[in-house]
Design a protein around this motif. Structure first.
Motif, PDB file in Angstrom:
ATOM      1  N   GLY A   1       0.790  -1.217   0.000  1.00 22.53           N
ATOM      2  CA  GLY A   1       0.000   0.000   0.000  1.00 22.53           C
ATOM      3  C   GLY A   1       0.825   1.272   0.000  1.00 22.53           C
ATOM      4  O   GLY A   1       0.302   2.349  -0.301  1.00 22.53           O
ATOM      5  N   ASP A   2       2.122   1.180   0.329  1.00 23.98           N
ATOM      6  CA  ASP A   2       2.962   2.378   0.356  1.00 23.98           C
ATOM      7  C   ASP A   2       3.026   3.024  -1.033  1.00 23.98           C
ATOM      8  O   ASP A   2       2.817   2.375  -2.064  1.00 23.98           O
ATOM      9  N   ILE A   3       3.330   4.313  -1.047  1.00 24.97           N
ATOM     10  CA  ILE A   3       3.402   5.096  -2.286  1.00 24.97           C
ATOM     11  C   ILE A   3       4.832   5.057  -2.815  1.00 24.97           C
ATOM     12  O   ILE A   3       5.797   5.174  -2.048  1.00 24.97           O
ATOM     13  N   LEU A   4       4.964   4.922  -4.138  1.00 21.61           N
ATOM     14  CA  LEU A   4       6.265   4.799  -4.787  1.00 21.61           C
ATOM     15  C   LEU A   4       6.391   5.862  -5.875  1.00 21.61           C
ATOM     16  O   LEU A   4       5.602   5.884  -6.827  1.00 21.61           O
ATOM     17  N   VAL A   5       7.375   6.735  -5.732  1.00 17.68           N
ATOM     18  CA  VAL A   5       7.634   7.786  -6.719  1.00 17.68           C
ATOM     19  C   VAL A   5       8.668   7.263  -7.707  1.00 17.68           C
ATOM     20  O   VAL A   5       9.790   6.929  -7.311  1.00 17.68           O
ATOM     21  N   MET A   6       8.304   7.187  -8.991  1.00 16.26           N
ATOM     22  CA  MET A   6       9.181   6.587  -9.999  1.00 16.26           C
ATOM     23  C   MET A   6       9.967   7.661 -10.744  1.00 16.26           C
ATOM     24  O   MET A   6       9.394   8.520 -11.414  1.00 16.26           O
ATOM     25  N   TRP A   7      11.276   7.585 -10.609  1.00 13.74           N
ATOM     26  CA  TRP A   7      12.201   8.506 -11.275  1.00 13.74           C
ATOM     27  C   TRP A   7      12.872   7.794 -12.450  1.00 13.74           C
ATOM     28  O   TRP A   7      13.395   6.699 -12.290  1.00 13.74           O
TER      29      TRP A   7
ATOM     30  N   ASP B   1       4.102  16.052  -0.181  1.00 20.32           N
ATOM     31  CA  ASP B   1       3.142  17.147  -0.327  1.00 20.32           C
ATOM     32  C   ASP B   1       3.659  18.192  -1.316  1.00 20.32           C
ATOM     33  O   ASP B   1       2.893  18.732  -2.130  1.00 20.32           O
ATOM     34  N   ALA B   2       4.958  18.480  -1.256  1.00 23.34           N
ATOM     35  CA  ALA B   2       5.540  19.439  -2.198  1.00 23.34           C
ATOM     36  C   ALA B   2       5.471  18.907  -3.626  1.00 23.34           C
ATOM     37  O   ALA B   2       5.202  19.663  -4.573  1.00 23.34           O
ATOM     38  N   LEU B   3       5.694  17.601  -3.799  1.00 13.96           N
ATOM     39  CA  LEU B   3       5.596  17.000  -5.132  1.00 13.96           C
ATOM     40  C   LEU B   3       4.168  17.100  -5.668  1.00 13.96           C
ATOM     41  O   LEU B   3       3.953  17.418  -6.850  1.00 13.96           O
ATOM     42  N   LEU B   4       3.188  16.851  -4.806  1.00 12.22           N
ATOM     43  CA  LEU B   4       1.796  16.967  -5.244  1.00 12.22           C
ATOM     44  C   LEU B   4       1.480  18.394  -5.698  1.00 12.22           C
ATOM     45  O   LEU B   4       0.735  18.590  -6.669  1.00 12.22           O
ATOM     46  N   ARG B   5       2.047  19.372  -5.028  1.00 12.13           N
ATOM     47  CA  ARG B   5       1.818  20.761  -5.446  1.00 12.13           C
ATOM     48  C   ARG B   5       2.409  21.017  -6.833  1.00 12.13           C
ATOM     49  O   ARG B   5       1.803  21.708  -7.664  1.00 12.13           O
ATOM     50  N   MET B   6       3.586  20.454  -7.096  1.00 12.77           N
ATOM     51  CA  MET B   6       4.198  20.608  -8.421  1.00 12.77           C
ATOM     52  C   MET B   6       3.357  19.944  -9.497  1.00 12.77           C
ATOM     53  O   MET B   6       3.175  20.486 -10.604  1.00 12.77           O
ATOM     54  N   ILE B   7       2.828  18.766  -9.184  1.00 12.75           N
ATOM     55  CA  ILE B   7       1.984  18.051 -10.149  1.00 12.75           C
ATOM     56  C   ILE B   7       0.693  18.829 -10.398  1.00 12.75           C
ATOM     57  O   ILE B   7       0.230  18.938 -11.543  1.00 12.75           O
ATOM     58  N   LYS B   8       0.142  19.405  -9.348  1.00 14.36           N
ATOM     59  CA  LYS B   8      -1.096  20.184  -9.497  1.00 14.36           C
ATOM     60  C   LYS B   8      -0.871  21.397 -10.396  1.00 14.36           C
ATOM     61  O   LYS B   8      -1.722  21.728 -11.234  1.00 14.36           O
TER      62      LYS B   8
END
Length: 469
Positions: free
Chosen positions: A206-212, A288-295
């Motif tokens: 269930g953990d979130i994974l950011v793919m680079w 949270d900062a990444l979500l703001r960039m995506i938004k």
């Protein structure tokens, strides 16, 4: 059972041709044959699209390649000498093999370290020894062992997992470090796509994974979820593994934007240009900062997973020990993955000379008279504000934990929790993990506790032999 890869029968034929004429009358002979084949190695010829033939050396001076071919190698050995070699078809899924062994009492050997390719290649022999012993104990033929491993056991363990649990942590993954096949998979991934990936064993389902995506792309490509807990697979190149799924493509977030962000720019991995960053944690603030960039780039925000914020009551409101239990402890246990049937409140325990005591909470308890055990003991107090209060509670809970051969005990009060783990058969007053309720209301603090005494960890203790305190 998963299908064999096209290359597996090729490896099986090469191994079979070398092994079938060898005399194998015992497991010692089997071990000598396996080691000789590993040392000598063999060559596979592969035709590629333009008709050119390439050759791959497996074993010999290339023990790393042996790991990737272990399914085909075991198949060849099984066909040549079925009484002495077991078929191993758990490539990239050693977690499944572990679950079967835990459920049916098959001894799992100590895993080899990542650095020694030869030890990892030789690990098959140790697995084979455990499976052959299990086969002899239960009077199974080689074919019946295969039916057990790849039909009966998976169906017995099959459970409807349902939706992924809330995410308690975010992790940073990297694609394309080996070759461009990662890029092809990521670009073509859809809603049902899953794959194994290099990850941390601390990852939880269930953990979130950011793919680079690494250079030449150098941007965040997508957000995934962990489909399994992280685990060690001795036959996987990167050793630590996690299965990923539920991808959501996001607008490309290039390195220069991360480096300019006031939150991400402080991250050491950014200053190191993400060298060796695969599997590293991402903090709640960074996500949270990444979500703001995506938004800002008009990403599909409604589809992106959010970190779970633990819903724990305000500790200032509790006025009694029972309120600590009901208002703080039990909600925490649920956040750690437990349900009410996993614990017993006021479990009766005889301590000697007829004395009977009642630990506040016993998790994973066995109530057989005279052989009572519990994986975790929890003692609740209204407050633990002084050293003397903590020491008194420690000694009380420690005596219960030693009597019940527990792997851990926990003190809970308005001031937070204290976790003591058994080490070499005992507990040390100076070695503990303490978290305040404010820390536990943060996803990072809760995740740390979940790794230590969560339900997944409790299952590991259930499968391990008891060590009397």
């Amino acid at each position: 059972m998963d299908k064999l890869r096209p290359i597996d029968p090729m490896a099986a034929r090469a191994v079979f041709d070398q092994a079938v004429g060898e005399r194998v009358a015992s497991q010692d002979h089997a071990g000598e044959l396996y080691e000789r084949l590993l040392d000598d190695g063999f060559t596979l010829s592969l035709e590629i699209e333009d008709g050119e033939t390439i050759y791959t050396v497996v074993g010999g001076d290339e023990p790393e390649a042996w790991l990737n071919m272990i399914q085909g190698i075991s198949l060849g050995l099984f066909k040549a000498h079925p009484e002495h070699f077991a078929l191993y078809l758990f490539l990239r899924k050693f977690n499944r093999f572990n679950e079967i062994c835990d459920e049916f009492g098959i001894a799992v050997p100590v895993l080899p370290g990542k650095a020694s390719w030869r030890d990892r290649a030789m690990f098959y022999l140790r697995i084979n020894a455990s499976l052959q012993e299990f086969r002899r104990i239960h009077g199974l033929t080689p074919a019946e062992l295969c039916a057990f491993l790849y039909d009966f056991a998976p169906h017995h363990l099959a459970q409807e997992q349902g939706e992924l649990p809330p995410a308690s942590k975010v992790w940073f993954l990297m694609g394309g470090a080996g070759d461009s096949s990662d890029f092809e998979f990521l670009d073509g991934a859809g809603e049902g796509s899953t794959s194994y990936w290099q990850g941390k064993v601390d990852t939880r389902r269930g953990d979130i994974l950011v793919m680079w995506c690494v250079s030449p792309r150098s941007y965040i490509h997508s957000i995934w979820r962990a489909e399994t807990d992280g685990f060690i697979d001795p036959f996987f190149h990167y050793h630590s593994t996690v299965w990923i799924g539920s991808p959501v493509k996001v607008p490309e977030i290039p390195f220069r934007e991360l480096a300019a962000d006031p939150v991400w720019s402080r991250k050491p991995a950014v200053r190191a240009h993400f060298q060796g960053a695969s599997g590293k944690p991402v903090t709640a603030e960074e996500y949270d900062a990444l979500l703001r960039m995506i938004k800002r780039k008009r990403g599909r925000m409604s589809e992106l997973p959010r970190l779970h914020r633990p819903d724990l009551p305000d500790h200032d409101d509790v006025e009694s020990e029972r309120e600590v239990e009901q208002g703080l402890l039990e909600p925490l246990l649920r956040e750690l993955g437990y349900v009410e049937r996993d614990w017993i409140r006021n479990m009766p325990v005889r301590m000697g000379r007829g004395e009977r005591v009642y630990p506040d909470y016993a998790i994973g308890a066995v109530l057989k008279r005279g052989e009572e055990t519990a994986r975790i003991i929890v003692e609740a107090k209204r407050e633990l504000a002084t050293d003397k209060q903590i020491l008194d509670a420690y000694q009380q809970a420690k005596s219960y934990a030693q009597r019940l051969q527990s792997a851990a005990f926990v003190l809970v009060a308005r001031e937070g929790i204290w976790i003591f783990l058994q080490e070499k058969g005992g507990f040390l007053r100076s070695r503990y993990l303490h978290k305040s309720w404010a820390e536990l209301r943060g996803s990072d603090g809760l995740h740390e506790v979940k790794l230590v005494i969560g339900k997944a960890k409790s299952r590991v203790w259930a499968a391990a032999p008891r060590v009397p305190g």
